[in-house]
Motif scaffolding. Structure first.
Motif, PDB file in Angstrom:
ATOM      1  N   GLU A  44       0.779  -1.239   0.000  1.00  0.00           N
ATOM      2  CA  GLU A  44       0.000   0.000   0.000  1.00  0.00           C
ATOM      3  C   GLU A  44       0.814   1.296   0.000  1.00  0.00           C
ATOM      4  O   GLU A  44       0.252   2.372  -0.163  1.00  0.00           O
ATOM      5  N   GLN A  86       0.713   6.861   0.708  1.00  0.00           N
ATOM      6  CA  GLN A  86      -0.279   5.840   0.408  1.00  0.00           C
ATOM      7  C   GLN A  86      -0.576   5.809  -1.084  1.00  0.00           C
ATOM      8  O   GLN A  86      -0.894   6.839  -1.668  1.00  0.00           O
ATOM      9  N   SER A  88      -3.100   4.388  -2.203  1.00  0.00           N
ATOM     10  CA  SER A  88      -4.562   4.522  -2.276  1.00  0.00           C
ATOM     11  C   SER A  88      -5.007   5.960  -2.509  1.00  0.00           C
ATOM     12  O   SER A  88      -6.158   6.201  -2.874  1.00  0.00           O
ATOM     13  N   THR A  92      -8.446   3.266  -6.434  1.00  0.00           N
ATOM     14  CA  THR A  92      -9.390   2.520  -5.604  1.00  0.00           C
ATOM     15  C   THR A  92      -9.196   1.013  -5.798  1.00  0.00           C
ATOM     16  O   THR A  92      -9.926   0.221  -5.226  1.00  0.00           O
ATOM     17  N   GLU A  94      -7.594  -2.715  -5.406  1.00  0.00           N
ATOM     18  CA  GLU A  94      -7.187  -3.442  -4.208  1.00  0.00           C
ATOM     19  C   GLU A  94      -5.669  -3.436  -4.047  1.00  0.00           C
ATOM     20  O   GLU A  94      -4.918  -3.693  -4.981  1.00  0.00           O
ATOM     21  N   GLU A  97      -2.418  -4.623   2.308  1.00  0.00           N
ATOM     22  CA  GLU A  97      -2.173  -3.820   3.497  1.00  0.00           C
ATOM     23  C   GLU A  97      -1.185  -4.469   4.453  1.00  0.00           C
ATOM     24  O   GLU A  97      -0.793  -3.869   5.445  1.00  0.00           O
TER      25      GLU A  97
END
Length: 159
Positions: A44, A86, A88, A92, A94, A97
Motif C-alpha cells: 500500500e 499511500q 490509495s 481505488t 485493491e 495492506e
C-alpha cells in the motif's frame, strides 16, 4: 482534515511537478493491473528508495534511465515528496495492506523531461528469498498513458 491534506497534496503534485493526479492514477493503475494478472498485490505504500539511489548516482543535472532523460533535481524532489505515501491516494484498486506474499512494491511514477514518458520501478517477491525487479515504461499516446515495455532488471535468489 483528510480533505485538506489531500487538497494540499494535489496542489503540490500539479504545481511543483507539472503532472496531474490523472497522470499518476493512470500509470499506477496500469502497473497494479499488470501485477494482478499474476495474482500479486501491490503493497500500500510507495517504495522510492531504489530509484532515489539510481538518481543520486548521476553526476549531471540530467539522469538517463532506460534511454529516457529525466531532470535530476525535479525527479529527486518528486520521489522524496511521495516517499512512503499511500498508493490509495491515487487508486481505488485493491492493495495489500500487509507484507504477506506474494507481494510487490512499486515506486511512484517519474516523468521524462518532456513529460511524454514515465517509469515505475517495481520489486516483486515470488516466494522465500526469490524475487525480481523491473522497469515499467510508459508513453503518452493520444493523451493516454500506455505501458509500452516491461524491462526485467534482475531476477535473483536471496533477494
Amino acid at each position: 482534515m483528510r480533505n485538506i491534506v489531500l487538497l494540499t497534496f494535489l496542489l503540490i503534485l500539479t504545481n511543483v511537478f507539472g503532472q496531474s493526479k490523472n497522470d499518476y492514477k493512470s500509470i499506477i493503475e496500469i502497473t497494479i493491473t499488470e501485477y494482478k494478472t499474476d495474482n500479486i498485490l501491490i503493497y500500500e505504500r510507495f517504495d522510492n528508495k531504489s530509484l532515489l539511489i539510481k538518481i543520486k548516482e548521476s553526476d549531471s543535472k540530467n539522469v538517463e534511465l532506460r534511454n529516457i532523460l529525466f531532470d535530476k533535481k525535479k525527479t529527486e524532489t518528486a520521489l522524496k515528496k511521495l516517499k512512503n505515501n499511500q498508493i490509495s491516494d491515487f487508486t481505488t484498486l485493491e492493495l495489500n495492506e500487509t507484507e504477506e506474499k506474494p507481494i510487490a512494491y512499486i515506486s511512484s511514477p517519474i516523468f521524462s523531461k518532456n513529460n511524454t514518458k514515465a517509469i515505475i520501478y517495481g520489486k516483486q517477491f515470488i516466494g522465500g528469498f526469490t524475487g525480481n525487479s523491473s522497469y515499467f515504461i510508459f508513453e503518452k499516446l493520444d493523451e493516454k498513458w500506455k505501458l509500452i515495455k516491461i524491462e526485467l532488471e534482475r531476477s535473483v535468489l536471496g533477494f
